[in-house]
Scaffold this active site. Structure first.
Site, PDB file in Angstrom:
ATOM      1  N   LYS A  95       0.832  -1.221   0.000  1.00 28.52           N
ATOM      2  CA  LYS A  95       0.000   0.000   0.000  1.00 28.52           C
ATOM      3  C   LYS A  95       0.860   1.264   0.000  1.00 28.52           C
ATOM      4  CE  LYS A  95      -3.992  -2.213   2.165  1.00 28.52           C
ATOM      5  NZ  LYS A  95      -3.410  -3.441   2.730  1.00 28.52           N
TER       6      LYS A  95
HETATM    7  O1  LIG Z   1      -9.301  -3.234   1.519  1.00 29.80           O
HETATM    8  C1  LIG Z   1      -8.428  -3.960   2.000  1.00 29.80           C
HETATM    9  C2  LIG Z   1      -7.135  -3.962   1.522  1.00 29.80           C
HETATM   10  C3  LIG Z   1      -6.253  -4.852   2.071  1.00 29.80           C
HETATM   11  N1  LIG Z   1      -6.604  -5.680   3.070  1.00 29.80           N
HETATM   12  C4  LIG Z   1      -5.573  -6.624   3.578  1.00 29.80           C
HETATM   13  O2  LIG Z   1      -6.002  -7.954   3.276  1.00 29.80           O
HETATM   14  C5  LIG Z   1      -5.734  -8.808   4.386  1.00 29.80           C
HETATM   15  C6  LIG Z   1      -7.044  -9.304   4.942  1.00 29.80           C
HETATM   16  O3  LIG Z   1      -6.830 -10.195   5.999  1.00 29.80           O
HETATM   17  P1  LIG Z   1      -7.969 -11.139   6.616  1.00 29.80           P
HETATM   18  O4  LIG Z   1      -7.277 -11.806   7.739  1.00 29.80           O
HETATM   19  O5  LIG Z   1      -8.409 -12.102   5.544  1.00 29.80           O
HETATM   20  O6  LIG Z   1      -9.062 -10.255   7.068  1.00 29.80           O
HETATM   21  C7  LIG Z   1      -4.922  -7.989   5.375  1.00 29.80           C
HETATM   22  O7  LIG Z   1      -3.557  -8.160   5.058  1.00 29.80           O
HETATM   23  C8  LIG Z   1      -5.339  -6.564   5.067  1.00 29.80           C
HETATM   24  O8  LIG Z   1      -4.350  -5.618   5.370  1.00 29.80           O
HETATM   25  C9  LIG Z   1      -7.878  -5.658   3.539  1.00 29.80           C
HETATM   26  O9  LIG Z   1      -8.260  -6.409   4.454  1.00 29.80           O
HETATM   27  N2  LIG Z   1      -8.763  -4.791   2.989  1.00 29.80           N
END
Ligand SMILES: O=c1ccn([C@@H]2O[C@H](COP(=O)(O)O)[C@@H](O)[C@H]2O)c(=O)[nH]1
Length: 285
Positions: A95
């Site tokens: 990001k």
């Molecule tokens: O909009 C967003 C962008 C990035 N993320 C990232 O994805 C994973 C989600 O993790 P989970 O454990 O499946 O919830 C995490 O690395 C976030 O930083 C997001 O969730 N939403």
């Protein structure tokens, strides 16, 4: 080969599941690993091993390595290199976003061939304007890499900002990112022959995209925009809802899940990935 071509090949060969590598302290503990750079490296390598032949895309969350400083970065370099050597597509969830001249250095860090952190794609933040990311989009194109631009993120705090209207077009910020990315992809050479563009967007699977001014029923003109869709599993989105959530964007959706899979533990992770990968292909629609 462009990143869009590589992504299409991965979809055909291994499906649309992307496994997140997020070494949270509590997950490391659950896996019997130390909350240290070494623990994060060991964890990442085990996830790579578990994903091999079961999922085609991995998304390391850079912050969880960065919190361990330079040793954390060394761990991340190793995890990325092992995944790519195993033929798995790596999207570094970093990001990054800054003024153009600085952005160039971010692009080089994640996308330049031979860079220690070289990945197949990186997530970028367009908060300084989509145009500020131009040098990274150009580098990605020259190097056969991909970029995912944040458009409508899965966290509830983002809606106020991302549904705001952009003065010139009256589009929402989220819709404006999607339109800008589609335009970029469509303006590349040979794009009429391509299934997917090399620049995609991040659209959270936790959202009703209509509320973000995004018309999911609009058939894409030109190559489809890849959609990195976090929010499955722990954040509540269901794989069986993919078609309803993303409509015409569905063929380009990358179903991304971290905690929901990682909490299966070191002994359960391979089966959890295999089961979810099958579910994604059966229920994605
Ligand atoms: O909009 C967003 C962008 C990035 N993320 C990232 O994805 C994973 C989600 O993790 P989970 O454990 O499946 O919830 C995490 O690395 C976030 O930083 C997001 O969730 N939403």
């Amino acid at each position: 080969m462009t990143f869009g071509d590589k992504l299409g090949a991965v979809f055909d060969r291994s499906g649309h599941l992307c496994v997140g590598i997020d070494p949270h302290a509590w997950i490391l503990d659950q896996w019997g690993l130390e909350d240290s750079a070494e623990g994060a490296r060991e964890f990442g390598l085990r996830v790579v091993e578990a994903a091999w032949n079961r999922a085609g895309i991995l998304k390391p969350q850079v912050s969880f390595f960065e919190r361990h400083g330079s040793a954390g970065y060394a761990a991340l370099e190793r995890v990325i290199a092992e995944a790519r050597a195993a033929g798995i597509l790596v999207i570094a969830d970093a990001k990054r976003g800054d003024i153009g001249s600085t952005q160039q250095a971010y692009g080089e860090a994640w996308l330049r061939p031979g860079s220690p952190l070289e990945s197949d794609a990186v997530t970028l933040s367009p908060y300084l304007g989509l145009g500020s990311l131009q040098s990274s989009l150009e580098l990605a194109e020259a190097a056969g890499k991909g970029v995912f631009v944040l458009a409508a993120t899965s966290n509830p705090e983002a809606a106020g900002l991302q549904t705001a209207r952009v003065a010139e077009t009256e589009r929402t910020v989220a819709a404006s990112m999607l339109a800008g990315v589609a335009q970029w992809n469509g303006s590349r050479k040979d794009q009429s022959e391509r299934r997917f563009g090399s620049v995609g967007v991040v659209l959270g699977a936790t959202l009703e995209l209509a509320k973000f001014g995004i018309n999911i029923n609009e058939e894409p003109v030109g190559p489809a925009v890849p959609v990195l869709a976090p929010g499955f599993g722990h954040q509540g989105a269901e794989v069986s809802e993919t078609r309803r959530l993303f409509g015409a964007l569905t063929p380009g959706v990358i179903v991304s899940e971290s905690r929901g899979l990682l909490s299966a533990g070191r002994d359960g992770i391979a089966d959890a990935i295999a089961r979810r990968a099958e579910e994604v292909e059966a229920k994605r629609g």
